[in-house]
Scaffold this active site. Structure first.
Site, PDB file in Angstrom:
ATOM      1  N   ASP A 116     -12.021 -40.041  -4.153  1.00  0.00           N
ATOM      2  CA  ASP A 116     -10.606 -40.209  -3.851  1.00  0.00           C
ATOM      3  C   ASP A 116      -9.819 -39.244  -4.730  1.00  0.00           C
ATOM      4  O   ASP A 116     -10.108 -39.107  -5.927  1.00  0.00           O
ATOM      5  CB  ASP A 116     -10.175 -41.650  -4.156  1.00  0.00           C
ATOM      6  CG  ASP A 116      -9.272 -42.228  -3.089  1.00  0.00           C
ATOM      7  OD1 ASP A 116      -8.395 -41.487  -2.618  1.00  0.00           O
ATOM      8  OD2 ASP A 116      -9.434 -43.402  -2.723  1.00  0.00           O
ATOM      9  N   ASP A 223      -5.403 -39.175  -1.097  1.00  0.00           N
ATOM     10  CA  ASP A 223      -4.447 -40.271  -1.031  1.00  0.00           C
ATOM     11  C   ASP A 223      -3.051 -39.753  -0.684  1.00  0.00           C
ATOM     12  O   ASP A 223      -2.584 -38.775  -1.270  1.00  0.00           O
ATOM     13  CB  ASP A 223      -4.427 -40.987  -2.385  1.00  0.00           C
ATOM     14  CG  ASP A 223      -3.599 -42.245  -2.371  1.00  0.00           C
ATOM     15  OD1 ASP A 223      -4.000 -43.215  -1.707  1.00  0.00           O
ATOM     16  OD2 ASP A 223      -2.556 -42.265  -3.047  1.00  0.00           O
ATOM     17  N   GLU A 292      -5.256 -39.263   3.801  1.00  0.00           N
ATOM     18  CA  GLU A 292      -4.478 -40.437   4.160  1.00  0.00           C
ATOM     19  C   GLU A 292      -3.110 -39.939   4.602  1.00  0.00           C
ATOM     20  O   GLU A 292      -2.448 -39.195   3.882  1.00  0.00           O
ATOM     21  CB  GLU A 292      -4.344 -41.377   2.955  1.00  0.00           C
ATOM     22  CG  GLU A 292      -3.638 -42.676   3.303  1.00  0.00           C
ATOM     23  CD  GLU A 292      -3.353 -43.534   2.091  1.00  0.00           C
ATOM     24  OE1 GLU A 292      -3.295 -44.764   2.252  1.00  0.00           O
ATOM     25  OE2 GLU A 292      -3.191 -42.974   0.985  1.00  0.00           O
ATOM     26  N   HIS A 364      -9.215 -50.483   1.333  1.00  0.00           N
ATOM     27  CA  HIS A 364      -8.777 -51.195   0.134  1.00  0.00           C
ATOM     28  C   HIS A 364      -7.315 -51.623   0.204  1.00  0.00           C
ATOM     29  O   HIS A 364      -6.868 -52.417  -0.633  1.00  0.00           O
ATOM     30  CB  HIS A 364      -8.988 -50.302  -1.092  1.00  0.00           C
ATOM     31  CG  HIS A 364      -8.158 -49.042  -1.059  1.00  0.00           C
ATOM     32  ND1 HIS A 364      -8.418 -48.020  -0.178  1.00  0.00           N
ATOM     33  CD2 HIS A 364      -7.071 -48.663  -1.773  1.00  0.00           C
ATOM     34  CE1 HIS A 364      -7.529 -47.047  -0.352  1.00  0.00           C
ATOM     35  NE2 HIS A 364      -6.709 -47.417  -1.309  1.00  0.00           N
ATOM     36  N   ASP A 365      -6.563 -51.103   1.172  1.00  0.00           N
ATOM     37  CA  ASP A 365      -5.153 -51.453   1.323  1.00  0.00           C
ATOM     38  C   ASP A 365      -4.890 -52.403   2.490  1.00  0.00           C
ATOM     39  O   ASP A 365      -3.740 -52.776   2.731  1.00  0.00           O
ATOM     40  CB  ASP A 365      -4.311 -50.193   1.544  1.00  0.00           C
ATOM     41  CG  ASP A 365      -4.125 -49.374   0.269  1.00  0.00           C
ATOM     42  OD1 ASP A 365      -4.189 -49.967  -0.826  1.00  0.00           O
ATOM     43  OD2 ASP A 365      -3.920 -48.154   0.375  1.00  0.00           O
TER      44      ASP A 365
END
Length: 625
Positions: A116, A223, A292, A364-365
């Site tokens: 990430d 991200d 993302e 994870h979100d």
């Protein structure tokens, strides 16, 4: 080893429009949230040695890539998405030596490792930011510093440069007494936004990325990468700030406007991504770049992932997991299948000729999809719905992403009290929305149970012991987040031994993508778009390797039908016609159990249901014509 399990697609079969098919054309990615995966030292937090110890499990599952949420050095204000040193490992997770060992062991098993990367912002404890607090330092313009609103005392309410609110609650501006100015933070106040307009910032980021790739990392998941280019006027000023009189957006009931329309997919987005590709990825083989992409449309996804534009390999779009109609995630209307159909159809059609798409429902979100869209009221329905949702996703065209525990059918946590939550967003928004009178405490607790990010972050359930095998039962520290109480029913040890488990169903889905070129590269067309209960589509690949429509000859076709409910359903008209079923349920073309590639029910049961044109609760199948 997964490299040996995955058959490369012939270049006569077009995937994303590249002259040579990329290696990830039929690959599957597994996301690991390191602090919740495996704890080896008993401190209650997962670590890099723990991931290394579970690589055989991932190789058995069949995944080709693991994506690690951040393990860099960090104050952990936002669980590592606030990075204070890009070139070191946080002691919570281990050391650089541990990272090197993980890379080596993963590569030995044919598994690539993607890290990430958070470069829209850093931690406020990063050396770059600390230096920027001095207006005379060379780093002074590396972040978005702005003076107080004219006529206001700096640091007092209302003196913020504009009304933008943070996604984590409160103002998106934080006053710094040392510098005497405010800095922009779209997320936590400890996550100041980097100023990508400054070429020195970009050069430093690219240097760091090359350092990791040289060390053996296989790519990056980036991200909120589509927030790096802000909309500014000719003088470089943000909307509503200083002399820029452009609208800063409507102000909501909490007193803030959203920065998203002005910070997402800005005017220099393509320029920055193309520059990154030239400076970091040109000349490197075998890498993967996925961004993302909040605020990105399906059409823009096509442009950014078109290999001719040399930006990114794929993006994560979010409209399909967000509420429709611009609603708040905390006050959204009940989910409808029509919304999912509309969004996924848009994703698929946009990349029909060039570009690529990522396939995901969990990360994870996001809350656990089996609790969100499936049915976890009984274990039987949990298993059925987890399989049906997985089949729906994995039979689309694109690269599937499996989030840790998804392959087990892990569920939401359903915490009863606010003090059980650790997620910064959840806690901040609870206080902001209840104090503003937007929601009652009871309404907000119900919302957290349904949508909080902590639902995805409870420890991985390896077995039925006290701490689910995430850490030893006698460990000196309990896990950082409570273990889900259903660990005795939902755990890897149990499911690996059960041939009818969710885990073994995922193994079949992953193997299908590795082995069947129609699943990996075939064209996609929706069937029965208006059916509110059944999601059906067809995948088509011509024998010469060129994708085509649903009507031609000399083609390989797979029909996918999914009952997305706990009620029985009829196979809708277009899907029934494609399968050769008569209007009254009589079979016209004959149904062969041998043509059922995969089903959420025993094959003979699905074949019988096909003869009558019906679907049992959460019955889903892929049928090769």
């Amino acid at each position: 080893m997964t490299t040996e399990q995955r058959k490369p697609l012939p270049d006569t079969i077009r995937t994303n429009g590249a002259e040579q098919n990329p290696w990830w054309s039929n690959a599957v990615v597994y996301q690991i949230y390191p602090r919740s995966f495996q704890d080896t030292n008993g401190d209650g937090y997962g670590d890099l040695p723990g991931i290394t110890s579970r690589l055989d499990y991932l190789a058995d599952l069949g995944v080709d890539v693991i994506w690690l949420s951040p393990v860099y050095k960090s104050p952990q204000d936002d669980n590592g998405y606030d990075i204070s040193d890009y070139q070191d490992i946080d002691p919570m997770f281990g050391t650089l030596d541990d990272m090197d060992e993980l890379l080596a062991e993963a590569h030995d098993r044919g598994i690539k490792v993607v890290m990430d990367l958070v470069v829209n912002h850093t931690s406020d404890e990063h050396a770059w930011f600390q230096a920027s607090r001095d207006k005379n330092d060379p780093h002074a313009d590396w972040y978005w510093w702005r003076p107080a609103k004219e006529g206001h005392e700096p640091g007092t309410p209302g003196a913020e440069p504009n009304h933008w609110g943070s996604y984590f609650g409160g103002s998106a501006w934080q006053y710094d007494p040392k510098r005497g100015e405010y800095y922009l933070h779209q997320f936590s106040k400890k996550q100041p936004d980097l100023n990508w307009e400054n070429p020195e910032v970009r050069a430093a980021v690219y240097k760091m990325m090359n350092w990791w790739l040289d060390r053996g990392v296989d790519g990056f998941r980036m991200d909120v990468i589509t927030l790096i280019s802000k909309h500014v006027d000719a003088n470089g000023e943000l909307p509503g700030v200083g002399a820029n009189t452009d609208s800063e957006g409507p102000i909501g009931p909490d007193g803030y406007s959203s920065p998203n329309p002005f910070c997402a997919d800005g005017p220099r987005q393509d320029e920055f991504l193309a520059e990154m590709h030239r400076e970091v990825f040109d000349g490197r083989e075998g890498t993967l770049t996925v961004g993302e992409a909040p605020g990105i449309t399906a059409e823009r996804n096509q442009h950014i992932t078109d290999p001719a534009n040399r930006e990114l390999d794929m993006l994560f779009l979010f409209d399909h997991v967000e509420p429709g109609g611009g609603q708040s995630k905390w006050t959204a209307e009940p989910w409808k299948l029509a919304h999912l159909k509309h969004c996924l159809a848009g994703h698929q059609h946009a990349v029909k000729k060039t570009g690529w798409t990522s396939l995901f429902f969990n990360n994870h979100d996001q809350p656990r999809v089996v609790s969100r869209w499936g049915d976890d009221s009984t274990d039987e329905l949990r298993v059925r719905s987890a399989k049906a949702i997985a089949l729906l996703l994995h039979m689309h065209r694109g690269t599937p992403y499996v989030y840790e525990g998804e392959e087990l059918g892990m569920t939401n946590a359903y915490f009863d009290s606010l003090d059980q939550y650790q997620d910064l967003e959840s806690i901040n928004m609870y206080h902001q929305l209840t104090e503003a009178g937007v929601m009652t405490p009871e309404q907000m607790m119900d919302a957290l149970k349904a949508i909080s990010r902590d639902n995805a972050r409870t420890p991985m359930q390896w077995d039925a012991t006290k701490y689910a095998g995430f850490t030893a039962p006698y460990a000196p520290a309990a896990p950082w987040l409570p273990v889900n109480e259903n660990r005795d029913v939902v755990n890897a040890k149990k499911e690996q031994r059960d041939p009818d488990s969710v885990y073994n169903f995922y193994k079949k889905l992953i193997a299908l993508r590795h082995e069947n070129p129609v699943v990996a590269a075939g064209e996609w067309e929706m069937l029965d778009a208006d059916d509110p209960q059944v999601y059906a589509f067809v995948r088509t690949l011509r024998e010469d390797g060129v994708g085509g429509g649903i009507d031609g000859s000399g083609e390989r076709r797979i029909v996918v039908v999914v009952n997305m409910s706990s009620e029985s359903a009829k196979i809708p008209a277009e899907a029934a016609d494609m399968l050769g079923l008569g209007l009254a349920g009589t079979t016209l073309g004959g149904v062969s159990a041998d043509r059922i590639l995969i089903s959420t029910y025993p094959t003979e049961d699905t074949a019988a249901d096909l003869l009558f044109g019906k679907l049992a609760p959460w019955e889903a199948f892929a049928y090769e014509l």
